[in-house]
Design a protein around this motif. Structure first.
Motif, PDB file in Angstrom:
ATOM      1  N   ALA A 222      -3.814 -12.694 -11.042  1.00 36.69           N
ATOM      2  CA  ALA A 222      -3.676 -12.586 -12.497  1.00 36.69           C
ATOM      3  C   ALA A 222      -2.689 -13.599 -13.067  1.00 36.69           C
ATOM      4  O   ALA A 222      -3.012 -14.315 -14.018  1.00 36.69           O
ATOM      5  CB  ALA A 222      -3.294 -11.158 -12.887  1.00 36.69           C
ATOM      6  N   PRO A 223      -1.458 -13.705 -12.530  1.00 35.53           N
ATOM      7  CA  PRO A 223      -0.545 -14.711 -13.087  1.00 35.53           C
ATOM      8  C   PRO A 223      -1.035 -16.140 -12.875  1.00 35.53           C
ATOM      9  O   PRO A 223      -0.807 -17.006 -13.735  1.00 35.53           O
ATOM     10  CB  PRO A 223       0.771 -14.462 -12.338  1.00 35.53           C
TER      11      PRO A 223
ATOM     12  N   GLY B 267      -3.715 -16.687 -15.518  1.00 37.43           N
ATOM     13  CA  GLY B 267      -3.090 -16.804 -16.834  1.00 37.43           C
ATOM     14  C   GLY B 267      -2.411 -18.152 -17.019  1.00 37.43           C
ATOM     15  O   GLY B 267      -2.549 -18.787 -18.076  1.00 37.43           O
ATOM     16  N   ALA B 268      -1.669 -18.590 -15.999  1.00 41.03           N
ATOM     17  CA  ALA B 268      -0.997 -19.886 -16.078  1.00 41.03           C
ATOM     18  C   ALA B 268      -2.014 -21.017 -16.143  1.00 41.03           C
ATOM     19  O   ALA B 268      -1.803 -22.014 -16.856  1.00 41.03           O
ATOM     20  CB  ALA B 268      -0.083 -20.066 -14.868  1.00 41.03           C
TER      21      ALA B 268
ATOM     22  N   HIS C 108      -5.129 -20.955 -17.458  1.00 42.24           N
ATOM     23  CA  HIS C 108      -5.731 -21.024 -18.788  1.00 42.24           C
ATOM     24  C   HIS C 108      -4.732 -21.557 -19.823  1.00 42.24           C
ATOM     25  O   HIS C 108      -5.109 -22.311 -20.734  1.00 42.24           O
ATOM     26  CB  HIS C 108      -6.257 -19.650 -19.207  1.00 42.24           C
ATOM     27  N   LEU C 109      -3.474 -21.173 -19.680  1.00 37.61           N
ATOM     28  CA  LEU C 109      -2.447 -21.666 -20.608  1.00 37.61           C
ATOM     29  C   LEU C 109      -2.268 -23.171 -20.466  1.00 37.61           C
ATOM     30  O   LEU C 109      -2.217 -23.904 -21.467  1.00 37.61           O
ATOM     31  CB  LEU C 109      -1.120 -20.948 -20.325  1.00 37.61           C
TER      32      LEU C 109
ATOM     33  N   ALA D  78      -9.326 -19.058 -10.983  1.00 38.75           N
ATOM     34  CA  ALA D  78      -9.904 -18.119 -11.954  1.00 38.75           C
ATOM     35  C   ALA D  78     -11.438 -18.172 -11.925  1.00 38.75           C
ATOM     36  O   ALA D  78     -12.098 -18.045 -12.954  1.00 38.75           O
ATOM     37  CB  ALA D  78      -9.387 -18.399 -13.360  1.00 38.75           C
TER      38      ALA D  78
END
Length: 228
Positions: free
Chosen positions: A7-8, A11-12, A14-15, A124
């Motif tokens: 998950a992290p 998230g990182a 996509h950011l 991802a």
């Protein structure tokens, strides 16, 4: 990788890809490089309170050096008593043996994310777009090539060495400013330790090397300002 760590990473990813997409019209092929530098700067900005606290702790501990030396000499034959007295002194003064390591420890998760993002072909559930970024013709996802004609790795290495030089000088000044003379061993460690990032860069992707370069340069500037 354990599923709870995905998950992290996602998230990182996509950011960072969103930031690269935003920067691309302005920075072109260097969008990923600029994104890494900006993200590192934001991380370090968020860690400024920890850095301030760590610097205050180091200064306070330097002031306690004469007492620490006296306790070490007084209880050198009783290690358990020495540990209790040292802990008591630090508790009374509000200092910590590990105060100076707080900013470094706080950065470890971010460094791990940077390493992971530029070490995997798939993130991802989709092809990793970040590893297509380049610096002076060298892909950001590749590790230090021993035999290569691209100047990117040489540029990063030279800059890390320059930053390490100034960092070593800063640490030596801090030792000289302490209440007791530093040992030869302590001075040698202070001289060599800052160059550890140069060695680390040889074993991580170029993107992680950029992170190391940016964060160590920030550290030198930050400590110079806080020591005034």
């Amino acid at each position: 990788m354990p599923s709870f760590l995905e998950a992290p990473v996602a998230g990182a990813y996509h950011l960072l890809t969103s930031l690269v997409t935003t920067l691309q019209p302005l920075t072109g092929a260097y969008a990923a490089v600029i994104a890494i530098v900006l993200c590192t700067a934001v991380i370090r900005l968020c860690l400024v309170p920890l850095s301030v606290r760590a610097q205050r702790g180091l200064k306070a501990r330097a002031e306690l050096m004469p007492q620490l030396k006296q306790l070490s000499e007084k209880h050198r034959n009783n290690p358990e008593r020495l540990q209790r007295e040292l802990a008591k002194l630090q508790a009374e003064s509000g200092t910590s043996m590990f105060a100076g390591f707080l900013p470094t420890l706080a950065q470890l998760p971010f460094f791990w994310l940077m390493y992971t993002l530029f070490s995997r072909a798939v993130v991802a559930g989709e092809p990793n777009q970040l590893i297509s970024g380049t610096l002076l013709g060298a892909p950001l996802g590749t590790h230090w090539p021993i035999f290569t004609g691209t100047p990117a790795y040489l540029v990063v290495a030279v800059l890390l060495a320059v930053v390490g030089f100034f960092s070593a000088r800063l640490q030596l000044r801090q030792l000289d400013a302490s209440a007791t003379p530093a040992s030869t061993w302590s001075r040698r460690v202070a001289q060599l330790l800052p160059f550890g990032t140069l060695l680390s860069a040889a074993f991580v992707p170029l993107a992680a090397g950029l992170y190391l370069l940016t964060t160590t340069a920030w550290t030198v500037v930050e400590r110079t300002i806080l020591n005034r």
